[in-house]
Design a protein around this motif. Structure first.
Motif, PDB file in Angstrom:
ATOM      1  N   HIS A   1       0.845  -1.191   0.000  1.00  0.00           N
ATOM      2  CA  HIS A   1       0.000   0.000   0.000  1.00  0.00           C
ATOM      3  C   HIS A   1       0.881   1.241   0.000  1.00  0.00           C
ATOM      4  O   HIS A   1       2.077   1.167   0.289  1.00  0.00           O
ATOM      5  CB  HIS A   1      -0.937   0.009   1.214  1.00  0.00           C
ATOM      6  CG  HIS A   1      -0.234   0.288   2.507  1.00  0.00           C
ATOM      7  ND1 HIS A   1       0.494  -0.679   3.169  1.00  0.00           N
ATOM      8  CD2 HIS A   1      -0.113   1.423   3.230  1.00  0.00           C
ATOM      9  CE1 HIS A   1       1.029  -0.142   4.254  1.00  0.00           C
ATOM     10  NE2 HIS A   1       0.676   1.130   4.319  1.00  0.00           N
TER      11      HIS A   1
ATOM     12  N   THR B   1      -3.552   3.822  -1.511  1.00  0.00           N
ATOM     13  CA  THR B   1      -3.654   2.828  -2.574  1.00  0.00           C
ATOM     14  C   THR B   1      -3.335   1.449  -2.006  1.00  0.00           C
ATOM     15  O   THR B   1      -2.468   1.308  -1.143  1.00  0.00           O
ATOM     16  CB  THR B   1      -2.685   3.110  -3.733  1.00  0.00           C
ATOM     17  OG1 THR B   1      -1.352   3.113  -3.220  1.00  0.00           O
ATOM     18  CG2 THR B   1      -2.981   4.435  -4.372  1.00  0.00           C
TER      19      THR B   1
ATOM     20  N   PHE C   1      -2.493  -2.407  -3.481  1.00  0.00           N
ATOM     21  CA  PHE C   1      -2.146  -3.202  -4.662  1.00  0.00           C
ATOM     22  C   PHE C   1      -2.442  -4.676  -4.401  1.00  0.00           C
ATOM     23  O   PHE C   1      -2.088  -5.211  -3.352  1.00  0.00           O
ATOM     24  CB  PHE C   1      -0.653  -3.063  -4.976  1.00  0.00           C
ATOM     25  CG  PHE C   1      -0.292  -1.827  -5.742  1.00  0.00           C
ATOM     26  CD1 PHE C   1       0.296  -1.929  -6.985  1.00  0.00           C
ATOM     27  CD2 PHE C   1      -0.525  -0.565  -5.225  1.00  0.00           C
ATOM     28  CE1 PHE C   1       0.640  -0.802  -7.705  1.00  0.00           C
ATOM     29  CE2 PHE C   1      -0.193   0.571  -5.930  1.00  0.00           C
ATOM     30  CZ  PHE C   1       0.391   0.451  -7.177  1.00  0.00           C
TER      31      PHE C   1
ATOM     32  N   LEU D   1       2.452   4.089 -13.379  1.00  0.00           N
ATOM     33  CA  LEU D   1       2.297   2.747 -13.949  1.00  0.00           C
ATOM     34  C   LEU D   1       2.849   2.696 -15.369  1.00  0.00           C
ATOM     35  O   LEU D   1       3.429   1.687 -15.781  1.00  0.00           O
ATOM     36  CB  LEU D   1       0.825   2.339 -13.943  1.00  0.00           C
ATOM     37  CG  LEU D   1       0.165   2.246 -12.569  1.00  0.00           C
ATOM     38  CD1 LEU D   1      -1.334   2.075 -12.708  1.00  0.00           C
ATOM     39  CD2 LEU D   1       0.767   1.120 -11.766  1.00  0.00           C
TER      40      LEU D   1
ATOM     41  N   TYR E   1      -1.152  -5.182 -11.923  1.00  0.00           N
ATOM     42  CA  TYR E   1      -1.762  -5.118 -10.593  1.00  0.00           C
ATOM     43  C   TYR E   1      -3.159  -4.519 -10.662  1.00  0.00           C
ATOM     44  O   TYR E   1      -3.427  -3.651 -11.483  1.00  0.00           O
ATOM     45  CB  TYR E   1      -0.923  -4.249  -9.650  1.00  0.00           C
ATOM     46  CG  TYR E   1       0.511  -4.676  -9.512  1.00  0.00           C
ATOM     47  CD1 TYR E   1       0.853  -5.821  -8.801  1.00  0.00           C
ATOM     48  CD2 TYR E   1       1.531  -3.948 -10.095  1.00  0.00           C
ATOM     49  CE1 TYR E   1       2.167  -6.221  -8.677  1.00  0.00           C
ATOM     50  CE2 TYR E   1       2.854  -4.332  -9.981  1.00  0.00           C
ATOM     51  CZ  TYR E   1       3.160  -5.471  -9.269  1.00  0.00           C
ATOM     52  OH  TYR E   1       4.458  -5.866  -9.150  1.00  0.00           O
TER      53      TYR E   1
ATOM     54  N   ILE F   1      -5.579  -2.124  -8.512  1.00  0.00           N
ATOM     55  CA  ILE F   1      -5.341  -1.093  -7.508  1.00  0.00           C
ATOM     56  C   ILE F   1      -6.676  -0.577  -7.003  1.00  0.00           C
ATOM     57  O   ILE F   1      -7.534  -0.172  -7.781  1.00  0.00           O
ATOM     58  CB  ILE F   1      -4.512   0.074  -8.090  1.00  0.00           C
ATOM     59  CG1 ILE F   1      -3.238  -0.439  -8.727  1.00  0.00           C
ATOM     60  CG2 ILE F   1      -4.199   1.096  -7.009  1.00  0.00           C
ATOM     61  CD1 ILE F   1      -2.469   0.594  -9.501  1.00  0.00           C
TER      62      ILE F   1
ATOM     63  N   ILE G   1       0.626   5.868  -5.625  1.00  0.00           N
ATOM     64  CA  ILE G   1       0.981   4.751  -6.510  1.00  0.00           C
ATOM     65  C   ILE G   1       2.498   4.641  -6.642  1.00  0.00           C
ATOM     66  O   ILE G   1       3.060   3.549  -6.606  1.00  0.00           O
ATOM     67  CB  ILE G   1       0.302   4.905  -7.889  1.00  0.00           C
ATOM     68  CG1 ILE G   1      -1.201   4.663  -7.763  1.00  0.00           C
ATOM     69  CG2 ILE G   1       0.909   3.948  -8.916  1.00  0.00           C
ATOM     70  CD1 ILE G   1      -1.982   4.917  -9.034  1.00  0.00           C
TER      71      ILE G   1
ATOM     72  N   LEU H   1       4.653   1.367  -5.591  1.00  0.00           N
ATOM     73  CA  LEU H   1       5.499   0.672  -6.572  1.00  0.00           C
ATOM     74  C   LEU H   1       6.934   0.549  -6.073  1.00  0.00           C
ATOM     75  O   LEU H   1       7.599  -0.458  -6.325  1.00  0.00           O
ATOM     76  CB  LEU H   1       5.467   1.398  -7.916  1.00  0.00           C
ATOM     77  CG  LEU H   1       4.210   1.221  -8.756  1.00  0.00           C
ATOM     78  CD1 LEU H   1       4.230   2.178  -9.938  1.00  0.00           C
ATOM     79  CD2 LEU H   1       4.080  -0.206  -9.239  1.00  0.00           C
TER      80      LEU H   1
END
Length: 133
Positions: A9, A21, A23, A55, A64, A66, A86, A90
């Motif tokens: 997250h 977020t 994932f 992304l 993924y 999300i 995000i 990542l």
């Protein structure tokens, strides 16, 4: 949202907006507050582009699912907060993404906020019309 299969997250902020977020493994489905990203931002394609830019930079668009919880602010602030959230998630998933994301400026927290209204003024800096007599 099933908490058992969350990979990672991230949290992001911009203006008065906060985004979290989560994932999970999937095929690229992005939902914000229970709505699809296209429905949430509507005709504002620049907000969709801004939110999903990390992304695209890391080529993980279809890797993924999300789920995003966005609160506060407007859609511009929320899209910026989602972008930062995000990016941070990542980075937790794969530290090798750091150089690509940093080069694009994805980790910069935009700290600009609306200035508060001051007493005796109609807005933060605007003044009432001055009259000599």
């Amino acid at each position: 949202m099933d908490t058992n299969n969350i990979l990672t997250h991230g949290t992001g902020r911009r203006k008065n907006a906060v985004a979290s977020t989560f994932f999970t493994t999937g095929n690229g489905k992005i939902s914000i507050n229970g709505k699809e990203i296209d429905n949430y931002f509507g005709k504002h394609k620049r907000h969709i582009f801004n939110a999903t830019q990390p992304l695209k930079v890391t080529n993980t668009e279809k890797k993924y699912d999300i789920e995003i919880k966005a609160i506060g602010g407007g859609i511009t602030g929320q899209s910026g907060a989602i972008r930062l959230a995000i990016s941070r998630a990542l980075l937790k998933l794969d530290p090798s993404f750091k150089s690509a994301l940093k080069k694009e400026g994805m980790f910069t927290r935009d700290s600009r906020m609306v200035e508060r209204k001051k007493a005796g003024k109609p807005k933060a800096r605007k003044r009432f019309q001055f009259s000599k007599r």
